[in-house]
Design an enzyme around this catalytic site. Structure first.
Site, short mmCIF file in Angstrom:
data_model
loop_
_atom_site.label_atom_id
_atom_site.label_comp_id
_atom_site.label_asym_id
_atom_site.label_seq_id
_atom_site.Cartn_x
_atom_site.Cartn_y
_atom_site.Cartn_z
N GLN A 36 -19.01 1.71 -7.78
CA GLN A 36 -18.07 1.90 -6.67
C GLN A 36 -18.54 1.18 -5.41
OE1 GLN A 36 -18.32 5.00 -3.93
NE2 GLN A 36 -16.26 5.80 -4.33
N ARG B 180 -3.55 7.55 -6.89
CA ARG B 180 -3.66 6.12 -6.56
C ARG B 180 -4.65 5.42 -7.48
NH1 ARG B 180 -7.58 7.57 -1.84
NH2 ARG B 180 -6.06 7.24 -0.19
N ASP B 181 -5.70 6.14 -7.86
CA ASP B 181 -6.71 5.54 -8.74
C ASP B 181 -6.08 5.13 -10.06
OD1 ASP B 181 -8.65 6.16 -6.84
OD2 ASP B 181 -9.06 8.11 -7.73
N ASP C 142 -10.22 6.66 2.23
CA ASP C 142 -10.25 8.12 2.39
C ASP C 142 -10.78 8.55 3.74
OD1 ASP C 142 -9.30 8.80 -0.14
OD2 ASP C 142 -11.29 8.65 -1.05
#
Ligand code: IFM
Length: 804
Positions: free
Chosen positions: A685, A363-364, A488
């Site tokens: 992040q 997905r990243d 996640d």
């Protein structure tokens, strides 16, 4: 407090104080030969993989931080005083030691002055090569002649696999040999095995690397770390540098380094240049060949110019001149560069990611591609194809695609519990963006294999992605979260429903219908729109809670994220994706975005949720494991910040979109580095939120989805420049304070100049648009109206109806 500044003309960030609150890092090299370097020359190098190809060592999370690295020690032969050409590791007092570090595009230079000696070091990996350069110029700025010894230092790993090197010492301390011959230090790991060092199959082959020092005769060497540093020495005071006596040590196991030595004499004002080369392969073959071809100083300069051209041309794909210098620094240089680096290394190599996330997070990577399309459309297209082959025939995806090992058509399907729900849904953002960039509508007809078996056209892959989620919908008709959605930490039980996934599916269905129409497949479009209608009804029936959208329904029926929840009462992603997906009614969109402002917005970005999770079952909300106000537990997760900007821009709120953008724009915190702590030139992040005593501290720089969405939201939504199949759309959403901007955009090989004027302080709306003087209705400039050098002029204001 500030530690440096942007130099946009040079495309560099200049660090003027070396004692930065965290290591401020940069990347060197490419996917063949990668390397990371800090402002104090700490860092490591790796061949292809940061976990399987690590041949020089950084000890993670060390004290002092970011050691070892790429060092030059200088020792005055008369006084015995010694220092390093980067402030660390010797760390001379900063009132005597002056230093400036310039991080550029895949190079770093450090200029220092101490004791009347000026040093200029330049570190880079030449484009396409498997070695790195450290070029050093030493100048005597004093009035007396000087005699100096110069020692180089890097530390080899004992195994290219990081775990073997760091933890399995009973093995790895017995397999390395460092030897010296013909001016080269050679490090051989598993020297007894075949010397097929470049093989991607690490087991069964030796791992070889080399270093050399050029420009002045090598007068001594030490290849044993224990001898050079001393068993109770330190990088700040290596035994050999302190004594001035190299010993000629080699290794037979234990720990190896390359400390090559030379002597230089400098008259007042005189300079000398030295060169270190470090590479992978055999010293006598690859090392010798590299030295023969690349070691002249003229060649180093030529390679440096080539490296700059390589990167600067990529960054030049989109440039903007706006009233906000911080915005420009990010769009023109750092956010573009950050996105290319993130695209390159996914989440595998930094000072925080030690290499364990080896490969391309599915997905990243699919998201990372969206930001690099203007710069490298062909290369990104190949990567996109690779990712499409990471999709299984059931529509789900591999969690990680390993480019060197990936075997489409041959990958066993994982158990159903291991599939995440969002992986392939990101294709609906990236695939149309790729087609928009290239104009290649036929891409949708390209046949690509699935990871396990069978094949389909790209359109077929997209349909399978939607079916995957539609087939796995829960009791309320909302797609299930499965092992996790984007978050996640969200584990709702196999049949628990995730509204974020619901919104992504809704978005995907709309995109699919649009593509099907373009391909003249009306039945496909009809199918997608019908599914969308059914999903919309389910969303409206169960997912609105007074002034917000909920975030999930667990498989026991518990609803998370309602207005009266005690914790996790509002979740950022479901508000902003309600808008992005078009699922929210006009009124819901207005209200839920107001709720974001009221409950989640902070001066450093919007929190992922509020209040933090403290009692929710950890099996459902693993975010509870994080300290409140950090990461997914009500931290400011930066990855979604670009989506907030997009949602506000889609609602036409330029002031608000800009305010949200500024809150997480690293450059805005350049002068508050003591708060943000991480590099002011790259995205992180996450940032500590207001529940944390460290509110504003940003963590995990460089490798995060934040970079791609920050770039995409600022360029495609604030500047409003978007490549579409039919042409280039210019539909800005600006802060009302901006009188306009100028930009250039590379689009299908044509350089397009764009001028946007905003005389009345509009936030959105295009009153007129001309291309080379010709008026165009609407905001889309058809490709056939464009040529290299075209000038688009946009006047913002209330849209004039077509034909009026
Ligand atoms: O979406 C994920 C990403 O894939 C890895 N880092 C955390 C994000 C949010 O949980």
């Amino acid at each position: 407090m500030k530690y440096g500044h942007f130099d946009d003309d040079a495309r560099e960030y200049v660090i003027t104080r070396p004692d930065t609150p965290r290591s401020w890092t940069n990347y060197l090299g490419t996917t063949e030969y990668g390397a990371i370097i800090s402002n104090n020359a700490g860092g490591y190098s790796f061949f292809r993989s940061a976990s399987e190809g690590r041949f020089t060592r950084l000890r993670f999370n060390n004290v002092p931080m970011d050691q070892p690295g790429r060092y030059f020690y200088l020792r005055d032969q008369e006084s015995g005083d010694f220092w390093s050409t980067s402030w660390q590791p010797v760390g001379k007092p900063l009132d005597e030691y002056k230093t400036t570090c310039r991080h550029g595009t895949a190079y770093t230079s450090i200029e220092s002055e101490y004791s009347d000696i000026k040093t200029e070091t330049l570190y880079f990996v030449p484009v396409g090569q498997k070695f790195e350069y450290w070029k050093l110029k030493v100048t005597n700025t004093g009035s007396a002649p000087r005699k100096l010894s110069v020692f180089t230092y890097c530390e080899f790993t004992n195994h290219w696999n990081i775990d073997q090197d760091q933890f399995n010492l009973q093995y790895s301390q017995y397999i390395g040999k460092a030897t010296y011959q013909d001016g080269f230090a050679q490090m051989a790991v598993n020297d007894n095995l075949p010397h097929d060092w470049a093989s991607i199959k690490r087991d069964g082959n030796a791992m070889l690397s080399w270093t050399t020092l050029l420009g002045s005769p090598i007068t001594g060497y030490d290849l044993s770390r224990e001898t050079f540093i001393g068993t109770y020495g330190s990088y700040a005071k290596p035994d050999v540098v302190a004594s001035g006596e190299s010993t000629g040590s080699t290794t037979y196991g234990e720990n190896s380094c390359s400390a090559l030595r030379t002597e230089i004499e400098l008259a007042p004002g005189e300079s000398k240049e030295l060169l270190v080369m470090i590479g992978v392969g055999k010293a006598s073959i690859e090392g010798k060949a590299a030295v023969e071809e690349f070691s002249s100083l003229e060649r180093v300069d030529a390679e440096f110019a080539k490296l700059k051209d390589f990167w600067h041309s990529r960054l030049g794909a989109l440039t903007a001149k706006t009233p906000d210098a911080d915005f420009d620094s990010m769009v023109n240089v750092w956010n573009a560069y950050n996105s290319l680096i993130t695209y390159t290394w996914s989440r595998s190599a930094s000072f925080v990611y030690g290499g364990h996330r080896n490969g391309l997070g599915f997905r990243d990577t699919v998201q990372d591609i969206i930001a690099v399309l203007p710069a490298i459309p062909e290369e990104a297209g190949k990567r996109l194809e690779l990712m499409l082959t990471g999709q299984f025939s059931n529509g789900g995806a591999l969690p990680v695609v390993k480019p060197f090992d990936h075997e489409p058509g041959n990958t066993p399907m994982p158990p159903k519990e291991e599939f995440r729900s969002d992986d392939c849904l990101w294709f609906f953002n990236t695939v149309p963006a790729y087609v928009g960039e290239t104009g290649d509508l036929d891409f949708y007809n390209k046949v690509l294999p699935y990871a396990d078996e069978g094949e389909a056209t790209v359109l077929g892959h997209l349909r399978r992605a939607l079916e995957f989620n539609l087939e796995r919908s829960g009791a309320n008709g909302i797609p299930c979260g499965l092992a996790a959605d984007w978050n996640d930490c969200l584990k709702l039980g196999y049949n628990g429903e995730s509204l974020f996934v619901g919104f992504q599916v809704r978005y995907g269905l709309g995109v699919y219908a649009d593509i099907a129409n373009k391909l003249n497949l009306p039945e496909e479009a009809e199918w997608a729109l019908l599914q969308q209608k059914i999903l919309d009804a389910a969303i409206q029936k169960t997912c609105w809670s007074k002034d917000r959208f909920i975030w999930a329904i667990a498989d026991d029926g518990t609803v998370y994220g309602t207005h009266d929840s005690k914790e996790g009462a509002i979740y950022l992603n479901t508000q902003i994706w309600a808008v992005i997906s078009g699922a929210a009614t006009e009124e819901q969109a207005r209200i839920c975005m107001e709720s974001v402002k009221e409950h989640l917005a902070t001066d450093y970005g919007a929190q992922l949720c509020a209040p933090p999770v403290e009692t929710m079952p950890v099996e459902i909300m693993a975010a509870r494991l994080f300290n409140a106000g950090t990461k997914e537990n009500a931290g400011i997760f930066n990855h979604p910040q670009g989506w907030v900007v997009m949602a506000e821009a889609m609602l036409g709120k330029g002031d608000s979109a800009y305010e949200y953008y500024n809150a997480f724009n690293p450059a805005k915190f350049n002068d508050k580095a003591e708060i943000r702590q991480s590099e002011p030139y790259v995205h992180c992040q996450s940032t500590h939120a207001r529940y944390s005593p460290m509110h504003g501290a940003a963590r995990l720089p460089w490798l995060s989805g934040t970079s791609a969405w920050a770039y995409y939201s600022s360029t495609a939504y604030i500047l409003g420049i978007k490549a579409e199949l039919e042409g280039l759309r210019i539909d800005p959403c600006l802060p009302s304070s901006w009188p306009g901007y100028e930009a250039t955009r590379l689009f299908r090989g044509m350089n397009i100049n764009i001028t946007v004027k905003n005389p009345d302080g509009a936030e959105t709306g295009v009153a007129s648009l001309t291309v080379d003087g010709q008026t165009i209705d609407g905001t889309l400039v058809p490709t056939d109206k464009l040529k290299d050098g075209s000038q688009i002029e946009v006047i913002m204001g209330a849209a004039v109806p077509a034909g009026a």
